[in-house]
Design an enzyme around this catalytic site. Structure first.
Site, PDB file in Angstrom:
ATOM      1  N   GLY A  42      19.672 -23.171 -37.364  1.00  0.00           N
ATOM      2  CA  GLY A  42      18.273 -23.366 -37.773  1.00  0.00           C
ATOM      3  C   GLY A  42      18.028 -22.889 -39.183  1.00  0.00           C
ATOM      4  N   ASN A  43      16.764 -22.766 -39.548  1.00  0.00           N
ATOM      5  CA  ASN A  43      16.412 -22.252 -40.873  1.00  0.00           C
ATOM      6  C   ASN A  43      15.174 -21.378 -40.752  1.00  0.00           C
ATOM      7  OD1 ASN A  43      13.926 -23.921 -41.436  1.00  0.00           O
ATOM      8  ND2 ASN A  43      15.421 -25.539 -41.017  1.00  0.00           N
TER       9      ASN A  43
END
Ligand code: PMT
Length: 403
Positions: A212-213
């Site tokens: 993810g980020n």
């Protein structure tokens, strides 16, 4: 939306009163002058010193204090906005009848400011015919009723009646203020359908892990809130938001880039404007394992094979209908302003969107922060807007492009 307004926060006697502290804080952080009018019952749930420290003003409760300054009407007369949170069934009933047997009732009757209430009570009280009729009366008079939400209540019970989250109440209150500022007139984006993506995608690796980020969704949510306040009809495609989505938008959840692409493509068919503020993973794991990856099976190193995700923004721009405006973002870590601009120009050309919002990102900038600093490029790479400040003020500047 301007800051520095006079906001009265009315707090009444329910357990959710402790959450009102965050509402007071949100207005103070915006630069508003906040005056708390609490009922005596409210102060049994949350302390006066807390409210005075957070609001930076004395807390008023008593109708017979400050008589020389005619306080029972002065507070209401000076208000630009009144928010009552939590609003108990008892307070709602009194407001519907126009009773003024306490300072809050007097303040509200003496005010012409928009009134926003956030009901909070047990489900049976909310469903009671008397409460329903009182709420309907208030709505007819133009009072904005936010919530209640559904969920865990004070005791062991769950259901409708839980006070909406402070951020949601503040967003609805600001929208009401914006409408009032326009004299009730339609906003400059009235009649426009705007589809906005926000947050960060998560690409599953196995049932428990993802790539993810750090996008929180704050910038996309600010765009959605600002667009609604200006009269637009908004679809928010929300990827793993860390902030509450506004209540007055059509929220469609998306987990991964593939989900986001589906949701955006579907919503785009009806959109006048598309804004891609979400941080989308460029790659996803080639294989999503059915079972949890185990250290015993992989040893000391684990090599992942990733495959490219489709470029959703470029796809939406290529397929856009005549007249549809497509706005993308560019998140770059380049610190040199000229090189940053060059990267933005190259991305604008590659993506084919009408405008590209260029922001520098890093460990403390862009992602998850409260502020942003952007340059907006048109399709030729010219800078058409430069804006910095809160994500809400940046959102307003971006939307100015559309009006
Ligand atoms: O959510 P916050 O914490 O408030 O942070 C806001 C933000 C920094 C995430 C936001 O302002 C921002 O910059 N969003 C875009 C992040 C991003 O993915 O940038 P990019 O330069 O990698 O991508 C360029 C554009 O293409 C973006 O509009 C992106 O949505 C889109 N994209 C990217 C990859 C992909 N596979 N498909 C896409 O559509």
């Amino acid at each position: 939306m301007s800051s520095g307004r006079t906001v009265v926060v009315g707090i009444t006697g329910g357990i959710a009163a402790y959450k009102a502290v965050n509402i007071v804080r949100a207005f103070v952080l915006r630069g508003d002058s906040v005056h708390v009018v609490a009922t005596p019952a409210a102060l049994r749930f949350v302390g006066r010193p807390t409210l005075e420290a957070i609001s930076r003003n004395p807390v008023h409760t008593d109708l017979y204090e400050g008589v020389a300054e005619v306080r029972h009407v002065a507070i209401g007369q000076s208000a630009d906005l009144i928010v009552v949170a939590p609003a108990t069934a008892n307070t709602i009933a009194k407001l519907a009848c126009g009773l003024a047997d306490d300072l809050l009732g007097n303040t509200i009757l003496a005010s012409t400011a928009p009134l926003v209430i956030a009901p909070a009570m047990h489900t049976e009280m909310w469903n009671n015919a008397a409460t329903r009729a009182n709420v309907a009366t208030l709505r007819e008079r133009g009072v904005v009723v936010v919530g209640p939400g559904t969920g865990r209540l004070t005791g062991a019970d769950s259901g409708a009646g839980r006070m909406e989250e402070p951020d949601t109440i503040v967003a609805a209150a600001l929208a009401a203020l914006a409408v009032a500022d326009r004299g009730g007139a339609a906003g400059d984006l009235a009649g426009k359908r705007i589809v906005i993506s926000a947050g960060g995608t998560r690409e599953p690796l196995d049932p428990v892990r993802f790539l993810g980020n750090r996008s929180s969704g704050k910038q996309g949510v600010a765009l959605a809130e600002a667009a609604v306040a200006r009269g637009a009809e908004v679809v928010l495609v929300a990827a793993n938001l860390e902030v509450p989505a506004p209540t007055n938008v059509d929220v469609r959840l998306a987990g991964s880039a593939a989900d986001l692409e589906r949701a955006m493509t579907e919503a785009a068919a009806e959109a006048d404007v598309i804004i891609m503020a979400a941080a989308v993973a460029d790659y996803r794991p080639a294989e999503v394992r059915a079972d949890k990856i185990k250290k015993d099976d992989t040893g000391d190193t684990l090599v992942l094979t990733l495959v490219r995700n489709p470029d959703i923004l470029a796809g939406l721009a290529a397929a856009r209908k005549p007249g549809q405006v497509v706005i993308g973002f560019a998140a770059e870590t380049e610190a040199d302003p000229e090189l940053l601009l060059q990267l933005g120009r190259e991305k604008a050309a590659r993506k084919g969107c009408d405008y590209l919002v260029l922001n520098m990102v890093g460990w403390t900038e862009g992602f998850a922060s409260e502020r942003n600093e952007v340059r907006v490029l048109n399709r030729h790479g010219d800078i058409v807007i430069e804006a910095s400040g809160s994500k809400m003020s940046v959102a307003e500047s971006i939307l100015d492009l559309l009006s």
